[in-house]
Write a protein that holds these residues in place. Structure first.
Motif, PDB file in Angstrom:
ATOM      1  N   ASN A 160       0.641  -1.210   0.085  1.00  0.00           N
ATOM      2  CA  ASN A 160       0.048  -0.003  -0.129  1.00  0.00           C
ATOM      3  C   ASN A 160       0.922   1.235  -0.054  1.00  0.00           C
ATOM      4  N   CYS A 161       1.858   1.066   0.876  1.00  0.00           N
ATOM      5  CA  CYS A 161       2.647   2.541   1.152  1.00  0.00           C
ATOM      6  C   CYS A 161       3.404   2.800  -0.516  1.00  0.00           C
ATOM      7  N   ALA A 162       4.088   1.724  -0.886  1.00  0.00           N
ATOM      8  CA  ALA A 162       4.868   1.838  -1.988  1.00  0.00           C
ATOM      9  C   ALA A 162       3.966   2.377  -3.335  1.00  0.00           C
ATOM     10  N   ASP A 172       6.198   9.931  -4.952  1.00  0.00           N
ATOM     11  CA  ASP A 172       7.388   9.863  -5.435  1.00  0.00           C
ATOM     12  C   ASP A 172       8.313   8.785  -5.617  1.00  0.00           C
ATOM     13  N   VAL A 173       7.687   7.572  -5.577  1.00  0.00           N
ATOM     14  CA  VAL A 173       8.189   6.186  -5.642  1.00  0.00           C
ATOM     15  C   VAL A 173       9.618   6.262  -4.948  1.00  0.00           C
ATOM     16  N   ALA A 174       9.298   6.599  -3.533  1.00  0.00           N
ATOM     17  CA  ALA A 174      10.377   6.702  -2.709  1.00  0.00           C
ATOM     18  C   ALA A 174      10.658   5.192  -1.784  1.00  0.00           C
ATOM     19  N   ILE A 175       9.394   4.433  -1.849  1.00  0.00           N
ATOM     20  CA  ILE A 175       9.349   3.357  -0.859  1.00  0.00           C
ATOM     21  C   ILE A 175       9.808   2.135  -1.698  1.00  0.00           C
ATOM     22  N   THR A 176      10.654   1.275  -1.201  1.00  0.00           N
ATOM     23  CA  THR A 176      10.681  -0.037  -1.726  1.00  0.00           C
ATOM     24  C   THR A 176      10.466  -1.345  -0.553  1.00  0.00           C
ATOM     25  N   ILE A 177       9.841  -2.345  -1.022  1.00  0.00           N
ATOM     26  CA  ILE A 177       9.453  -3.295  -0.156  1.00  0.00           C
ATOM     27  C   ILE A 177      10.183  -4.531  -0.757  1.00  0.00           C
ATOM     28  N   GLU A 178      10.850  -5.310   0.147  1.00  0.00           N
ATOM     29  CA  GLU A 178      11.525  -6.246  -0.049  1.00  0.00           C
ATOM     30  C   GLU A 178      11.026  -7.426   0.769  1.00  0.00           C
ATOM     31  N   ARG A 179      10.447  -8.544   0.239  1.00  0.00           N
ATOM     32  CA  ARG A 179       9.898  -9.740   0.724  1.00  0.00           C
ATOM     33  C   ARG A 179      11.090 -10.683   1.408  1.00  0.00           C
TER      34      ARG A 179
END
Ligand code: SF4
Ligand code: SF4
Length: 68
Positions: free
Chosen positions: A54-56, A61-68
């Motif tokens: 959700n956050c990404a 500004d596409v500032a968030i990266t989520i790594e599983r």
């Protein structure tokens, strides 16, 4: 658990990720000011992240990266 990374060079402190995180684990760092003059977002409890993205997705500004 997922790894949440905010690139604070892109974050403008808009708070959308804070508002839309269902886990309530995104917050603005009020004691930090970026080079552009914003309070950046960060994840306060990586253990609770469900990698829902959700956050990404909301971040303009596409500032968030989520790594599983
Ligand atoms: S991926 Fe989902 S649970 Fe994890 S910080 Fe972002 S909005 Fe919250
Ligand atoms: S949505 Fe993006 S720009 Fe807005 S506070 Fe979160 S990381 Fe920063």
């Amino acid at each position: 658990m997922a790894q949440v990374t905010v690139d604070i060079t892109f974050c403008k402190g808009c708070g959308l990720c804070v508002d839309f995180c269902p886990q309530g684990i995104m917050q603005l760092e009020t004691d930090v000011i970026t080079q552009k003059g914003y309070h950046p977002a960060h994840c306060v409890d990586q253990e609770k992240c469900t990698a829902c993205l959700n956050c990404a997705t909301m971040c303009p500004d596409v500032a968030i990266t989520i790594e599983r």
